[in-house]
Write a protein that holds these residues in place. Structure first.
Motif, mmCIF file in Angstrom:
data_model
loop_
_atom_site.group_PDB
_atom_site.id
_atom_site.type_symbol
_atom_site.label_atom_id
_atom_site.label_comp_id
_atom_site.label_asym_id
_atom_site.label_seq_id
_atom_site.Cartn_x
_atom_site.Cartn_y
_atom_site.Cartn_z
ATOM 1 N N ASN A 189 1.059 -1.427 0.099
ATOM 2 C CA ASN A 189 0.239 -0.001 -0.049
ATOM 3 C C ASN A 189 0.835 1.333 -0.105
ATOM 4 O O ASN A 189 0.515 2.231 -0.554
ATOM 5 C CB ASN A 189 -0.923 -0.081 1.201
ATOM 6 C CG ASN A 189 -2.123 -0.924 1.145
ATOM 7 O OD1 ASN A 189 -2.340 -1.408 -0.096
ATOM 8 N ND2 ASN A 189 -2.868 -1.391 1.990
ATOM 9 N N MET A 190 1.916 1.194 0.747
ATOM 10 C CA MET A 190 2.753 2.267 0.596
ATOM 11 C C MET A 190 3.336 2.592 -0.602
ATOM 12 O O MET A 190 3.498 3.693 -1.271
ATOM 13 C CB MET A 190 3.936 2.311 1.732
ATOM 14 C CG MET A 190 3.503 2.260 3.138
ATOM 15 S SD MET A 190 4.784 1.890 4.476
ATOM 16 C CE MET A 190 6.298 2.351 3.693
ATOM 17 N N ALA A 191 3.727 1.637 -1.351
ATOM 18 C CA ALA A 191 4.230 1.685 -2.657
ATOM 19 C C ALA A 191 3.399 2.087 -3.725
ATOM 20 O O ALA A 191 3.561 3.065 -4.620
ATOM 21 C CB ALA A 191 4.834 0.315 -3.212
ATOM 22 N N VAL A 192 2.096 1.833 -3.677
ATOM 23 C CA VAL A 192 0.975 2.354 -4.552
ATOM 24 C C VAL A 192 0.881 3.536 -4.132
ATOM 25 O O VAL A 192 0.681 4.452 -5.349
ATOM 26 C CB VAL A 192 -0.266 1.509 -4.134
ATOM 27 C CG1 VAL A 192 -1.489 1.838 -4.828
ATOM 28 C CG2 VAL A 192 -0.091 0.257 -4.840
ATOM 29 N N ILE A 221 1.384 9.300 -6.031
ATOM 30 C CA ILE A 221 2.053 10.669 -5.985
ATOM 31 C C ILE A 221 2.965 11.174 -7.049
ATOM 32 O O ILE A 221 2.819 12.042 -7.806
ATOM 33 C CB ILE A 221 2.909 10.841 -4.528
ATOM 34 C CG1 ILE A 221 1.973 10.774 -3.595
ATOM 35 C CG2 ILE A 221 3.658 12.190 -4.512
ATOM 36 C CD1 ILE A 221 2.456 10.516 -1.887
ATOM 37 N N VAL A 222 3.807 9.948 -7.687
ATOM 38 C CA VAL A 222 4.452 10.302 -8.669
ATOM 39 C C VAL A 222 3.758 10.676 -9.984
ATOM 40 O O VAL A 222 4.168 11.553 -10.973
ATOM 41 C CB VAL A 222 5.590 9.263 -8.827
ATOM 42 C CG1 VAL A 222 6.391 9.270 -10.188
ATOM 43 C CG2 VAL A 222 6.576 9.032 -7.849
ATOM 44 N N ILE A 223 2.754 9.785 -10.138
ATOM 45 C CA ILE A 223 1.918 9.964 -11.500
ATOM 46 C C ILE A 223 1.206 11.412 -11.385
ATOM 47 O O ILE A 223 0.991 12.028 -12.399
ATOM 48 C CB ILE A 223 0.940 8.689 -11.544
ATOM 49 C CG1 ILE A 223 1.764 7.555 -11.931
ATOM 50 C CG2 ILE A 223 -0.086 9.010 -12.466
ATOM 51 C CD1 ILE A 223 0.994 6.146 -11.776
ATOM 52 N N GLU A 224 0.562 11.659 -9.924
ATOM 53 C CA GLU A 224 -0.021 12.897 -9.926
ATOM 54 C C GLU A 224 0.959 13.992 -10.507
ATOM 55 O O GLU A 224 0.575 15.063 -11.228
ATOM 56 C CB GLU A 224 -0.575 13.185 -8.668
ATOM 57 C CG GLU A 224 -1.673 12.194 -8.331
ATOM 58 C CD GLU A 224 -2.239 12.160 -6.867
ATOM 59 O OE1 GLU A 224 -1.545 12.627 -6.088
ATOM 60 O OE2 GLU A 224 -3.083 11.599 -6.739
ATOM 61 N N GLN A 225 2.088 14.086 -10.064
ATOM 62 C CA GLN A 225 3.079 14.949 -10.383
ATOM 63 C C GLN A 225 3.428 15.110 -11.745
ATOM 64 O O GLN A 225 3.594 16.185 -12.381
ATOM 65 C CB GLN A 225 4.715 14.896 -9.383
ATOM 66 C CG GLN A 225 4.606 15.198 -8.041
ATOM 67 C CD GLN A 225 5.610 14.705 -7.261
ATOM 68 O OE1 GLN A 225 6.381 13.722 -7.804
ATOM 69 N NE2 GLN A 225 5.479 15.002 -6.074
ATOM 70 N N GLN A 226 3.496 14.110 -12.353
ATOM 71 C CA GLN A 226 3.969 13.893 -13.831
ATOM 72 C C GLN A 226 2.649 14.398 -14.583
ATOM 73 O O GLN A 226 2.727 15.168 -15.332
ATOM 74 C CB GLN A 226 4.135 12.483 -14.216
ATOM 75 C CG GLN A 226 5.307 12.025 -13.743
ATOM 76 C CD GLN A 226 5.838 10.507 -14.246
ATOM 77 O OE1 GLN A 226 4.844 9.828 -14.380
ATOM 78 N NE2 GLN A 226 6.985 10.200 -14.144
ATOM 79 N N MET A 227 1.464 14.096 -14.036
ATOM 80 C CA MET A 227 0.149 14.475 -14.743
ATOM 81 C C MET A 227 0.074 16.324 -14.582
ATOM 82 O O MET A 227 -0.318 16.894 -15.707
ATOM 83 C CB MET A 227 -1.044 14.069 -14.135
ATOM 84 C CG MET A 227 -1.206 12.387 -14.581
ATOM 85 S SD MET A 227 -1.439 12.196 -16.266
ATOM 86 C CE MET A 227 -3.091 13.069 -16.518
#
Length: 101
Positions: A51-54, A59-65
């Motif tokens: 769950n921590m990895a997900v 967060i990384v995907i949101e930043q990229q978006m």
């Protein structure tokens, strides 16, 4: 949660658990006991790390978006200015004549 391990991964984890108990606790663990420890880790502890990895991936995907959205907005603004005959590049504003059709 179900984790599909290869036979080699499973065997390596069992060996690592046995080594840990031997070196850290001076206990010899049977293969069966090591499998019980592995089952406990998979069922009780691993889901927390998963769950921590997900969450980190989210967060990384949101930043990229957000970054992609900013880039798209920059393109849209430049297009809008260009349509009015104004072009801004590297902070320098220039005007261009727009042909009348």
């Amino acid at each position: 949660m179900f984790y599909k391990l290869t036979k080699e991964q499973h065997e390596q984890m069992i060996e690592e658990i046995q080594y840990f108990f031997s070196s850290e606790r001076d206990e010899e663990l049977s293969e069966f006991a090591a499998e019980r420890v592995l089952a406990f880790i998979k069922e009780s502890i691993a889901p927390h790390f998963y769950n921590m990895a997900v969450s980190d991936a989210k967060i990384v995907i949101e930043q990229q978006m957000m970054s992609m959205e900013e880039e798209i907005l920059v393109l849209v603004q430049r297009l809008h200015l260009f349509e009015r005959g104004i072009w801004i590049a590297n902070g320098i504003c220039s005007y261009a004549a727009i042909p009348n059709n």
